[in-house]
Design a protein around this motif. Structure first.
Motif, PDB file in Angstrom:
ATOM      1  N   LEU A 475       0.856  -1.174   0.000  1.00 51.03           N
ATOM      2  CA  LEU A 475       0.000   0.000   0.000  1.00 51.03           C
ATOM      3  C   LEU A 475       0.898   1.230   0.000  1.00 51.03           C
ATOM      4  CD1 LEU A 475      -3.204   0.606   2.080  1.00 51.03           C
ATOM      5  CD2 LEU A 475      -1.545   2.426   1.718  1.00 51.03           C
ATOM      6  N   GLU A 476       0.749   2.063  -1.027  1.00 53.99           N
ATOM      7  CA  GLU A 476       1.552   3.279  -1.182  1.00 53.99           C
ATOM      8  C   GLU A 476       0.673   4.508  -1.023  1.00 53.99           C
ATOM      9  OE1 GLU A 476       4.163   5.482  -4.728  1.00 53.99           O
ATOM     10  OE2 GLU A 476       2.422   4.233  -5.214  1.00 53.99           O
ATOM     11  N   PHE A 477       1.105   5.468  -0.203  1.00 58.67           N
ATOM     12  CA  PHE A 477       0.421   6.757  -0.118  1.00 58.67           C
ATOM     13  C   PHE A 477       0.913   7.639  -1.264  1.00 58.67           C
ATOM     14  CE2 PHE A 477       1.005   5.895   4.650  1.00 58.67           C
ATOM     15  CZ  PHE A 477      -0.092   5.080   4.688  1.00 58.67           C
ATOM     16  N   THR A 478       0.021   8.410  -1.864  1.00 56.15           N
ATOM     17  CA  THR A 478       0.404   9.242  -3.006  1.00 56.15           C
ATOM     18  C   THR A 478      -0.042  10.688  -2.877  1.00 56.15           C
ATOM     19  OG1 THR A 478      -1.618   8.612  -4.192  1.00 56.15           O
ATOM     20  CG2 THR A 478       0.332   7.250  -4.573  1.00 56.15           C
ATOM     21  N   SER A 479      -0.641  11.074  -1.758  1.00 52.29           N
ATOM     22  CA  SER A 479      -1.106  12.451  -1.588  1.00 52.29           C
ATOM     23  C   SER A 479       0.081  13.366  -1.277  1.00 52.29           C
ATOM     24  CB  SER A 479      -2.127  12.518  -0.453  1.00 52.29           C
ATOM     25  OG  SER A 479      -1.545  12.032   0.749  1.00 52.29           O
ATOM     26  N   LYS A 480      -0.159  14.685  -1.242  1.00 54.54           N
ATOM     27  CA  LYS A 480       0.892  15.642  -0.928  1.00 54.54           C
ATOM     28  C   LYS A 480       1.417  15.382   0.485  1.00 54.54           C
ATOM     29  CE  LYS A 480       1.949  20.587  -0.771  1.00 54.54           C
ATOM     30  NZ  LYS A 480       1.412  21.954  -0.923  1.00 54.54           N
ATOM     31  N   MET A 481       2.736  15.185   0.593  1.00 51.22           N
ATOM     32  CA  MET A 481       3.399  14.853   1.854  1.00 51.22           C
ATOM     33  C   MET A 481       2.818  13.590   2.494  1.00 51.22           C
ATOM     34  SD  MET A 481       4.384  18.459   3.670  1.00 51.22           S
ATOM     35  CE  MET A 481       5.629  17.664   4.690  1.00 51.22           C
ATOM     36  N   ASN A 482       2.124  12.801   1.657  1.00 54.13           N
ATOM     37  CA  ASN A 482       1.516  11.552   2.109  1.00 54.13           C
ATOM     38  C   ASN A 482       0.575  11.762   3.289  1.00 54.13           C
ATOM     39  OD1 ASN A 482       2.826  10.005   0.140  1.00 54.13           O
ATOM     40  ND2 ASN A 482       4.658   9.826   1.399  1.00 54.13           N
TER      41      ASN A 482
END
Length: 777
Positions: A475-482
């Motif tokens: 599971l990878e976070f991809t939002s700004k600054m995660n």
């Protein structure tokens, strides 16, 4: 060969830093320096260095206890102890004669099979070994660390023609796996890779700033972030490393560089900089540099040096027209007609053409050059990656327009990129004009490589799920600054649905990303927006969704392994607390920092910290000690400054793993997930013995004491009141009756919702979003 004991000779900034980082691996290290004339303590220099290491910020030691592994001594009394060392690092002044004399003394005392290396940055290996024994030459190499050794990942390694291959392999492997370095093989040329290119870049950028009449702020605004270089730019970088260091590096390079080298043509001295050095304005370590913080009259005013007058003036925050117009388009920046665009064009042309002209002189491939500049100078992209952003054909024309020869590699590219993706594999253009695969060392698994070769299993706006092989999902976070939000929770839920029982195609989940930071916590901007329009049910649903999701992951029928690096704060830290296992990069900075924005951990952080402290066999027993321990950690927003410190603060368990080399983190996490999946059973739900109202009274007295001392603000007292109520179990708790985690989670939600409605909390959130700093209200 196994390195069980090491020595560092030279207790200056670099030598002591190298010794500290070797100690960070658990290897004992001897730190030696000369006997200072007239000193009462003959080992005062080395001992003083260790004392400074313990006070330094950022800390060279990953944990203060590591200092016990450094034994200070001196070259007159303790040189014989080198006979016990497997690796001896020389880090004395850049004087070939002094080094040669020292090597002769070392060679007479060291044991067979030990390796000696120099931390030199400017003297070729051939010059260092001249006149030494054949035995010494076989066991000698260059290991060039970058300052500070703990944090800068580059390790340039140079072997001579006589160097034993097993000696080279042993040191390279130790630096890779144990020290966490990106080991780059260099050829025996002046300045090796990073400094050869980096110093030329600095000289080019300084020359052009003077010639085109730019201020230091304008120059740094152009050659900093727009080019993927740290925001210090060039003048800020010189302040950081020491302006007085530059003439020494220049002298060494000029003494060894071949005739006709571009650096020789670019090298210039500027009277204003010479005066700065003479007057002690050498950067951050001196009275100031190109920038300084003026504290006169009790104020703190950032000032910048005027390159024309040599006088300080208030610093500005320029937004050059070229930067504003170009955005992230590097070519547009270089094509802009104003003087800052001309500045960008000249610096790019000189620096990148120089770098391209040096392969294969300094390294066998462009990959090594790009890696060295990314890891040694913290560039986001190396020279050849930057040329690809510009386009090789366009760059060739740029060189011609700037009166520079087009490098052979650029001519050979003939409009083709230096890097491409073919059949899902990253390839680079070789010096032979054909493409070859970029090969990773054994034990390295990069999510970026997985992403090139496949499509996500599933994704949304804030997260993605990837197949990393052998039935393990990532599971990878991809939002700004995660930052974490509803889409992140949806990704978790999708992962649980897809993995199911863990007995089918999928066996385990790893939570990992390759961003600068694992996660800075919940999306504060979204929370502020929702609060401003008083959508309190939406915020409460967000809190409940986080609790449900994290709880579901904790009790899932398959193992969950978190693999963080960088900051893991707030909700990011709570992910670690709920995982079955954490495989943390050594440079993981984690903590529950919610009180800084006026709330408390709301996604199970309070509950899990209670469990950690209750299970802590080192602590005192009874219902109050776990509550007091969790309260202190959360109320003071303690942040661990390394994975090792995170174990002390119980953010990590004693059984959690630490990976020194970030490139090996995902592979280590995946291996642990597969090991846990074999016969996995989820943890049992705990019950807590909590002190109730009596315990809260004790915590209230503690907070009131801090408030009377001025160490707690009025809103700190409000936040701590709610935190104390949660951790002690609420007003109806009987110390004789166990409390389930569901009740604590309910108290968490209630406290969070009460605090998020408080005007002082809204002020804290707004201040954090605006300034990036906590508000002490």
């Amino acid at each position: 060969m196994e390195i069980k004991r090491a020595a560092v000779i030279g207790a200056g900034v670099m030598g002591s830093g190298i010794a500290a980082h070797i100690a960070n691996t658990g290897v004992p290290v001897l730190l030696l320096d000369i006997v200072k004339p007239g000193a009462a303590d003959r080992s005062a220099l080395a001992k003083g260095a260790v004392e400074r290491l313990l006070k330094a910020d950022p800390a060279p030691f990953m944990h203060p206890k590591n200092a016990r592994l450094v034994t200070p001594g001196n070259l007159d009394d303790d040189l014989g102890a080198l006979s016990e060392c497997d690796w001896i690092v020389e880090a004395i002044v850049e004087d070939p004669k002094l080094k040669a004399d020292l090597y002769t003394r070392i060679d007479a005392l060291r044991k067979d099979g030990s390796v000696v290396s120099s931390n030199t940055s400017t003297i070729p290996l051939a010059m260092l070994t001249q006149g030494q024994s054949e035995r010494f030459k076989r066991d000698f190499l260059v290991t060039h660390f970058f300052n500070p050794p703990r944090y800068m990942r580059l390790l340039e390694i140079v072997a001579g023609p006589e160097t034993r291959s097993d000696a080279l392999a042993a040191v390279a492997d130790f630096c890779d796996r144990r020290l966490g370095k990106g080991v780059v093989r260099c050829k025996d040329t002046p300045g090796f890779i990073a400094n050869r290119i980096g110093v030329t870049w600095i000289q080019s950028a300084v020359n052009a700033a003077f010639d085109l009449g730019l201020t230091v702020e304008e120059a740094d605004a152009v050659v900093g972030r727009p080019m993927g270089i740290p925001k210090t730019g060039v003048f800020g970088l010189m302040d950081l490393v020491g302006i007085d260091l530059m003439p020494h590096i220049a002298k060494s390079l000029l003494a060894t560089l071949p005739e006709g080298d571009l650096y020789r043509r670019l090298h210039r001295e500027f009277p204003v900089i010479q005066r700065m050095i003479a007057d002690g304005y050498t950067g951050r370590k001196g009275k100031g540099g190109f920038y300084r913080l003026n504290r006169e009259g009790g104020a703190k005013v950032k000032e910048a040096m005027d390159l024309v007058t040599g006088q300080y003036r208030p610093a500005e925050r320029p937004r050059p027209e070229s930067v504003a117009a170009a955005g992230r388009d590097l070519r547009a920046l270089a094509e802009h007609p104003d003087r800052t665009g001309r500045y960008a064009r000249r610096v790019l042309a000189e620096t990148l053409s120089y770098a391209a002209s040096l392969v294969p002189e300094i390294a066998d491939s462009i990959v090594a050059v790009d890696e060295a500049m990314r890891l040694g100078y913290a560039w986001k992209q190396g020279p050849f990656e930057l040329i690809d952003r510009l386009g090789t054909a366009w760059f060739a024309e740029l060189c011609r327009s700037e009166g520079l020869p087009v490098p052979a590699l650029v001519e050979q590219a003939a409009g083709r990129p230096f890097y491409r993706v073919e059949d899902g594999k990253l390839q680079y253009l070789t010096t032979g004009g054909v493409y070859d695969d970029v090969r990773r060392p054994d034990g390295v698994l990069l999510l970026s490589d997985v992403k090139r070769a496949s499509k996500p299993v599933w994704k949304n706006g804030s997260a993605a799920l990837w197949d990393i092989g052998d039935g393990v999902m990532c599971l990878e976070f991809t939002s700004k600054m995660n930052a974490l939000d509803g889409d992140t929770m949806a990704a978790y839920q999708k992962a649980m649905t897809l993995i199911g029982s863990g007995k089918g195609d999928w066996k385990a989940l790893v939570v990992h990303n390759e961003g600068d930071n694992f996660s800075v916590g919940a999306n504060l901007g979204l929370a502020m927006f929702v609060a401003n329009i008083a959508l309190w049910p939406a915020i409460e649903e967000m809190v409940e969704a986080g609790q449900r999701t994290y709880r579901a992951l904790k009790y899932a029928p398959f193992p969950v392994v978190a693999a963080p690096s960088g900051m893991a704060l707030g909700g990011g830290c709570e992910i670690l607390l709920h995982a079955d296992h954490v495989q943390a990069h050594a440079e993981t900075y984690t903590g529950l920092v919610e009180v800084g924005v006026g709330v408390i951990p709301g996604w199970g952080g309070c509950t899990e910290m209670l469990a950690r402290h209750a299970a802590n066999s080192r602590g005192p027993k009874g219902p109050m000690p776990p509550v007091a321990g969790a309260f202190e950690t959360i109320s003071l927003a303690k942040v661990a400054k390394s994975a090792a410190e995170a174990k002390d603060l119980l953010y990590l368990k004693a059984t959690d793993g630490i990976t020194m080399n970030r490139d090996r983190l995902l592979a280590d996490a995946k291996a642990k997930a597969l090991a846990l999946a074999d016969g996995y059973t989820p943890p049992e739900k705990p019950a807590y013995t909590l002190p109730g109202p009596g315990g809260k009274t004790a915590l209230d007295l503690f907070v009131q004491g801090f408030a009377l001392q001025g160490k707690a603000t009025p809103h700190d007292v409000v936040v701590c009141d709610h935190l104390a109520r949660v951790l002690t179990g609420g007003p109806k708790t009987d110390p004789m009756e166990p409390v389930g985690e569901d009740r604590i989670l309910k108290l968490e939600r209630e406290a969070f919702m009460a605090l998020v409605r408080h005007p002082a909390t809204m002020d804290r959130i707004e201040h954090m979003l605006t300034t990036g700093k906590p508000l002490r209200n």
